[in-house]
Design an enzyme around this catalytic site. Structure first.
Site, PDB file in Angstrom:
ATOM      1  N   ASN A   1      27.672 -24.688 -47.671  1.00 28.90           N
ATOM      2  CA  ASN A   1      27.917 -24.508 -49.047  1.00 28.90           C
ATOM      3  C   ASN A   1      28.940 -23.676 -49.499  1.00 28.90           C
ATOM      4  O   ASN A   1      29.338 -22.720 -48.428  1.00 28.90           O
ATOM      5  CB  ASN A   1      26.545 -23.868 -49.670  1.00 28.90           C
ATOM      6  CG  ASN A   1      26.548 -23.897 -51.324  1.00 28.90           C
ATOM      7  OD1 ASN A   1      26.860 -25.070 -51.866  1.00 28.90           O
ATOM      8  ND2 ASN A   1      26.327 -22.624 -51.677  1.00 28.90           N
ATOM      9  N   SER A   2      29.887 -23.799 -50.371  1.00 30.99           N
ATOM     10  CA  SER A   2      30.992 -23.075 -50.772  1.00 30.99           C
ATOM     11  C   SER A   2      32.011 -22.980 -49.802  1.00 30.99           C
ATOM     12  O   SER A   2      32.421 -24.186 -49.266  1.00 30.99           O
ATOM     13  CB  SER A   2      30.541 -21.607 -51.173  1.00 30.99           C
ATOM     14  OG  SER A   2      31.259 -20.951 -51.681  1.00 30.99           O
ATOM     15  N   ASN A   3      32.498 -21.895 -49.184  1.00 27.79           N
ATOM     16  CA  ASN A   3      33.395 -22.239 -48.116  1.00 27.79           C
ATOM     17  C   ASN A   3      32.712 -22.467 -46.708  1.00 27.79           C
ATOM     18  O   ASN A   3      33.542 -23.288 -45.883  1.00 27.79           O
ATOM     19  CB  ASN A   3      34.230 -20.943 -47.933  1.00 27.79           C
ATOM     20  CG  ASN A   3      33.468 -19.735 -47.040  1.00 27.79           C
ATOM     21  OD1 ASN A   3      32.397 -19.836 -46.551  1.00 27.79           O
ATOM     22  ND2 ASN A   3      34.295 -18.569 -47.032  1.00 27.79           N
TER      23      ASN A   3
END
Length: 679
Positions: A290-292
């Site tokens: 998730n995200s980076n």
């Protein structure tokens, strides 16, 4: 058909899988880069793999876990505090999703989210074996490890956080399936080196001196004792972070870090069993981030040319795509060619204009009231020729229009003030330092990090803050009193949010520093070219090698906007893979980046996390029973509404699953580099 291909056929067909090959097969040699640091077993009652013995009920209410001695937390206390994630039942946690809920059935389980098993902490080092890289890894093995279907879930951790960050959000999904789950910090985890006390984290979060930790440190700045003392004489009390100051440009290796974590999992599982039970031929491997961490999951899919990974889930991925003029995205009648933006590009642009633009937002925009020096930033932008309007209100409207013209969707404007409140200057400075391989002593653009007092002046970091930082620091500033410092403030170093720009003399959120960061992203100075060369090392090419992949992203994400990341990646993938591609993109209405549900967010947003879990369910069904994957689509949801601070509980009907046959008005069309997003 070869034996390996036959086993893979059985796996995809959903046949029961038993160990193949001779039971006495030797375990493959330990990878030369692997160093296992510790092992623990937990009973699933007093301690467990998901909630550290707290249970979901404690995550929903009750006090956060504390420390017997706040200045000397134990490894168990730090682990528990790192895993603690407060859940909001009104937002659906513990009812619609969470470690105690089977998302495929909606059933709430009696074990309160607790899972027994074992944990192994390890480092992936470079060939020198001196701890100069130390990519941290955590392998969790449930006691009820499946004997019917070998499986591994690999999770590159969100942000620059500790290894335990994503367990409660979605890592538990793999444990529930009887899979081993392996996490990696991607070389960017929560390593905090306080230069004044010369103390660092071990992999278990406890602190000791850099000399005492040696190769077992999460991170220690590459400074000789003399260089460290020189820096402290010039800039007392400074702190170095693993992501920002390792000089490794960690993002360039994120894909390989994920693949190494999978190889660690295979080796450790077989070493634990005493024989080679887990092989690539008989084990399902899914990567989810998730995200980076979502960006790292996609990078892993691109880097995996040996068939190590079966499928990928990327949630709101911070992925930076290779420029290609053939990619086009249309949305709301607006066509954008080559729409991808690097993180530093959109962070540094937003960092310039958002603190002025917030004055043009609605009064109830979250965090708007906290941007108290917006008018000063507007005035300074006007003086620099970066705005043309003469009065503050018109300058704010112009700044907002520039943000829109740059490529942000108007839908996310309600979150611009909050986005700026989450200190994009600190994040941009971290990534500038990382991509340019600058050290803590370089203090690029006049930025450094330190604990600060009430006046914003650097001070010694309190011992209890350092002692607990493994659980509280997000791999960078801010946390507690530690924040980003403007070393160029005319009155002396000061917390950036309180500082003045040398060229304007105003407390305008350090416009000079923001301009310097912008130059690093798009300029031509030697330092900027160094940063941009680092970025070029990891730009995604979109080739996922025909494996099934689901990207899930919230339409209201203002931190990693869909306009600059997921939509362009979908377009690039269609060029790279054409008809061979197997990527699905779900754009979820009313979901933002952080999954916040407090006042200002409660009435407007729904949890994206639920859709990450549904994405994993869909991939599992596809791999094990050949079920069809829901196609690319906009998922229509309904926010909770009601009054701020007292929104009604989220209902399952408001967050429907992605449709196997979405309505025509919801389908996302993609072909030959062109993506059309429904309104």
């Amino acid at each position: 058909m070869s034996p390996v291909k036959f086993v893979r056929f059985l796996l995809l067909a959903g046949a029961a899988l038993v160990p193949v090959g001779p039971a006495v097969a030797e375990v493959a040699p330990r990878p030369e880069w692997l160093r296992v640091e510790s092992h623990r077993a937990v009973d699933g009652r007093s301690d467990d793999l998901v909630t550290a013995g707290l249970g979901v009920a404690r995550l929903l209410s009750g006090p956060a876990p504390g420390y017997a001695d706040p200045r000397a937390p134990t490894m168990d206390e730090l682990r528990r505090a790192s895993m603690f994630r407060r859940g909001d039942p009104g937002f659906g946690f513990g009812r619609l999703f969470g470690p105690n809920v089977d998302t495929s059935t909606g059933q709430v389980m009696e074990d309160d989210g607790r899972i027994a098993g074992e944990e192994f902490l390890a480092f992936a080092d470079d060939s020198t074996g001196r701890g100069s890289r130390n990519v941290a890894m955590l392998l969790q093995v449930p006691r009820d490890l499946s004997r019917e279907r070998n499986c591994i879930l690999a999770v590159p951790v969100n942000g620059s956080s500790a290894l335990f960050r994503d367990i409660v959000d979605f890592g538990f999904w793999g444990l529930r399936r009887g899979c081993a789950v392996v996490y990696t910090d991607k070389g960017a985890g929560n390593g905090v080196h306080d230069l004044e006390s010369d103390t660092v984290h071990r992999i278990n979060g406890t602190r000791t001196t850099a000399a005492g930790a040696g190769e077992h440190a999460q991170f220690a700045a590459e400074l000789t004792p003399e260089a460290r003392q020189r820096l402290l004489a010039e800039a007392p009390h400074r702190i170095a972070f693993k992501h920002a100051h390792s000089r490794r440009n960690a993002e360039a290796g994120w894909g390989q870090d994920v693949l190494r974590s999978i190889r660690f999992a295979f080796w450790q599982l077989n070493e634990r069993a005493g024989a080679e039970r887990f092989t690539r031929a008989n084990t399902l491997v899914i990567v989810a981030g998730n995200s980076n961490g979502g960006g790292a999951a996609l990078y892993a899919g691109e880097a995996d040319d040996g068939g190590l990974v079966d499928a990928v889930l990327a949630g709101e991925p911070q992925v930076q795509v290779r420029p290609d003029d053939r990619t086009v995205v249309t949305y709301l009648g607006r066509e954008r060619r080559n729409p991808g933006r690097t993180l530093l590009d959109y962070f540094t642009f937003g960092n310039l204009y958002l603190p002025c633009a917030v004055l043009a937002l609605p009064e109830d925009a979250p965090a708007r009231a906290g941007i108290t020096r917006a008018a000063d930033r507007c005035a300074s932008l006007r003086e620099k020729g970066l705005l043309e309007a003469n009065d503050t209100a018109a300058q704010a409207r112009e700044a907002l229009e520039r943000v829109y013209a740059y490529g942000y969707d108007r839908a996310v404007e309600i979150l611009h003030a909050h986005n700026y409140s989450v200190v994009p200057d600190a994040t941009a400075a971290k990534y500038v330092s990382a991509h340019g391989r600058f050290g803590v002593e370089d203090r690029i653009c006049g930025f450094s990090f330190a604990a600060v007092n009430a006046e914003g002046r650097p001070v010694s970091a309190p011992p209890e803050v350092l002692a607990q930082s493994f659980a509280t620091a997000p791999g960078g500033a801010p946390f507690g009193p530690v924040d980003i410092v403007n070393d160029h403030d005319p009155t002396g170093p000061r917390r950036n949010g309180m500082s003045a720009s040398p060229s304007t003399g105003r407390q305008d959120y350090n416009l000079d520093g923001a301009l310097c960061l912008r130059e690093m992203a798009v300029g031509s100075s030697p330092e900027a070219r160094r940063v941009q060369a680092g970025i070029a090392e990891f730009l995604a090419d979109g080739n996922l090698r025909a494996r099934p992949v689901i990207i899930v992203h919230g339409r209201m994400d203002d931190r990693v906007p869909v306009a600059f990341s997921s939509r362009p990646y979908l377009a690039l993938n269609s060029l790279a893979e054409g008809d061979r591609g197997n990527l699905r993109y779900w754009e979820v209405e009313n979901a933002e980046h952080f999954g916040l549900s407090g006042p200002g967010f409660d009435t407007r947003f729904i949890p994206l996390n639920l859709y990450l879990l549904r994405g994993l369910d869909a991939l599992w069904a596809h791999l094990t029973t050949r079920a069809s994957l829901p196609p690319s689509q906009v998922v229509r949801t309904v926010p909770r509404g009601g009054s701020v601070g007292s929104a009604p509980p989220l209902q399952a009907s408001a967050v429907p699953p992605p449709a196997l046959e979405p309505a025509a008005a919801d389908r996302i069309a993609v072909s030959a580099g062109r993506v059309a997003i429904p309104d």
